[in-house]
Scaffold this motif. Structure first.
Motif, PDB file in Angstrom:
ATOM      1  N   THR A  96       0.794   7.226  -4.094  1.00 19.70           N
ATOM      2  CA  THR A  96       0.292   6.288  -2.165  1.00 19.70           C
ATOM      3  C   THR A  96       0.996   5.908  -2.224  1.00 19.70           C
ATOM      4  N   ILE A  97       0.746   4.281  -3.029  1.00 16.79           N
ATOM      5  CA  ILE A  97       0.695   2.909  -2.897  1.00 16.79           C
ATOM      6  C   ILE A  97       2.263   2.437  -2.814  1.00 16.79           C
ATOM      7  N   LEU A  98       3.159   3.735  -3.677  1.00 17.17           N
ATOM      8  CA  LEU A  98       4.227   3.169  -4.410  1.00 17.17           C
ATOM      9  C   LEU A  98       4.871   4.078  -3.042  1.00 17.17           C
ATOM     10  N   ALA A  99       4.394   5.371  -2.686  1.00 14.20           N
ATOM     11  CA  ALA A  99       5.049   6.018  -1.367  1.00 14.20           C
ATOM     12  C   ALA A  99       5.239   5.454  -0.189  1.00 14.20           C
ATOM     13  N   VAL A 100       3.908   4.230   0.241  1.00 16.24           N
ATOM     14  CA  VAL A 100       4.243   3.337   1.545  1.00 16.24           C
ATOM     15  C   VAL A 100       5.217   2.568   1.017  1.00 16.24           C
ATOM     16  N   CYS A 101       4.726   1.379  -0.162  1.00 19.41           N
ATOM     17  CA  CYS A 101       5.504   0.037  -0.669  1.00 19.41           C
ATOM     18  C   CYS A 101       6.860   1.188  -0.235  1.00 19.41           C
ATOM     19  N   THR A 102       7.355   2.421  -0.776  1.00 18.87           N
ATOM     20  CA  THR A 102       9.434   2.579  -0.371  1.00 18.87           C
ATOM     21  C   THR A 102       9.292   2.347   0.007  1.00 18.87           C
ATOM     22  N   ALA A 103       8.237   3.337   1.773  1.00 19.18           N
ATOM     23  CA  ALA A 103       9.122   3.652   2.612  1.00 19.18           C
ATOM     24  C   ALA A 103       9.012   2.444   3.962  1.00 19.18           C
ATOM     25  N   GLY A 129      -7.803   4.570   4.858  1.00 17.31           N
ATOM     26  CA  GLY A 129      -6.935   4.212   4.036  1.00 17.31           C
ATOM     27  C   GLY A 129      -6.770   3.998   2.260  1.00 17.31           C
ATOM     28  N   PHE A 130      -6.255   2.301   1.984  1.00 13.93           N
ATOM     29  CA  PHE A 130      -5.759   2.624   1.349  1.00 13.93           C
ATOM     30  C   PHE A 130      -5.993   1.054   0.568  1.00 13.93           C
ATOM     31  N   GLY A 131      -6.179   0.435  -1.164  1.00 16.03           N
ATOM     32  CA  GLY A 131      -6.716  -0.834  -1.473  1.00 16.03           C
ATOM     33  C   GLY A 131      -7.831  -0.940  -1.399  1.00 16.03           C
ATOM     34  N   ILE A 132      -8.611  -2.237  -1.295  1.00 14.43           N
ATOM     35  CA  ILE A 132      -9.382  -2.384  -0.932  1.00 14.43           C
ATOM     36  C   ILE A 132      -9.737  -2.013   0.836  1.00 14.43           C
ATOM     37  N   THR A 163     -18.018  -0.694   0.908  1.00  7.27           N
ATOM     38  CA  THR A 163     -16.669  -1.334   0.513  1.00  7.27           C
ATOM     39  C   THR A 163     -15.510   0.080  -0.583  1.00  7.27           C
ATOM     40  N   LEU A 164     -14.760   0.351  -0.552  1.00  4.64           N
ATOM     41  CA  LEU A 164     -14.059   1.315  -0.475  1.00  4.64           C
ATOM     42  C   LEU A 164     -12.607   1.238  -1.783  1.00  4.64           C
ATOM     43  N   TYR A 165     -12.384   0.895  -2.835  1.00  7.54           N
ATOM     44  CA  TYR A 165     -11.614   0.982  -3.386  1.00  7.54           C
ATOM     45  C   TYR A 165     -10.692   1.744  -3.683  1.00  7.54           C
ATOM     46  N   ASN A 166      -9.422   2.279  -3.015  1.00  6.42           N
ATOM     47  CA  ASN A 166      -8.502   3.132  -3.551  1.00  6.42           C
ATOM     48  C   ASN A 166      -6.859   3.117  -3.677  1.00  6.42           C
ATOM     49  N   VAL A 167      -6.472   3.939  -4.582  1.00  4.33           N
ATOM     50  CA  VAL A 167      -5.183   3.887  -4.667  1.00  4.33           C
ATOM     51  C   VAL A 167      -3.585   5.168  -4.441  1.00  4.33           C
ATOM     52  N   ILE A 209     -15.467   4.555  -5.912  1.00  2.50           N
ATOM     53  CA  ILE A 209     -14.266   3.943  -5.799  1.00  2.50           C
ATOM     54  C   ILE A 209     -12.789   5.445  -5.554  1.00  2.50           C
ATOM     55  N   GLY A 210     -11.841   4.823  -5.718  1.00  5.08           N
ATOM     56  CA  GLY A 210     -11.222   6.133  -5.021  1.00  5.08           C
ATOM     57  C   GLY A 210     -10.553   6.864  -6.218  1.00  5.08           C
ATOM     58  N   THR A 211     -11.190   8.145  -6.794  1.00  5.12           N
ATOM     59  CA  THR A 211      -9.859   8.486  -8.338  1.00  5.12           C
ATOM     60  C   THR A 211      -9.688  10.091  -8.186  1.00  5.12           C
ATOM     61  N   ASP A 212      -8.291  10.442  -8.914  1.00  2.00           N
ATOM     62  CA  ASP A 212      -8.131  11.746  -8.385  1.00  2.00           C
ATOM     63  C   ASP A 212      -9.057  12.557 -10.143  1.00  2.00           C
TER      64      ASP A 212
END
Length: 147
Positions: free
Chosen positions: A11-18, A94-97, A104-108, A126-129
């Motif tokens: 998701t972070i990659l997709a957002v940064c690319t967009a 959202g994503f990140g911190i 507190t949420l940590y997610n990528v 803690i976000g995880t797959d």
């Protein structure tokens, strides 16, 4: 047996690319400023390097997690955890911190997470797959400490 799992930040990659594509079009076509384009791409690349993945480790008496190359590591003693549960975040979290009162949420990437309710009353997500695997590893490690 220690637990270690790394989730890629799709998701972070997709957002940064967009953002990079839209920003490049705006910077190049509308403003014509190459310096703005280069600065934006440097910032986005740095952001992606830092948040390209989230690694979680459960070993010994603590759980550790860090983003990307591990520029900073978060640690939490297993004895500080009151309960562990598998949860699903809302997309707007959202994503990140992300910080909210008591949480507190940590997610990528994705919406799945493991929620750690601490004895202090605070919550860490803690976000995880691999939410079931992480929850099982945490619960097993906490049981070993109590034995």
């Amino acid at each position: 047996m220690p637990y270690r799992h790394t989730q890629p930040g799709t998701t972070i990659l997709a957002v940064c690319t967009a953002i990079g594509v839209v920003g490049a079009v705006i910077a190049w076509r509308i403003t014509g400023q190459q310096a703005t384009l280069i600065a934006m791409l440097i910032v986005l690349t740095g952001f992606y390097i830092v948040f390209h993945s989230l690694t979680v480790e459960v070993e010994g008496r603590e759980v550790r997690w860090y983003f990307g190359p591990g520029l900073w590591t978060y640690r939490l003693g297993l004895g500080e955890i009151r309960s562990v549960s598998v949860v699903r975040n809302q997309w707007q979290n959202g994503f990140g911190i992300r910080k909210a009162p008591g949480l507190t949420l940590y997610n990528v990437s994705g919406l799945d997470a493991v929620e750690l309710k601490l004895k202090s009353g605070e919550i860490r997500r803690i976000g995880t797959d691999d939410p079931n695997g992480l929850a099982a590893a945490l619960n097993a490690a906490m049981r070993r400490l109590q034995a």
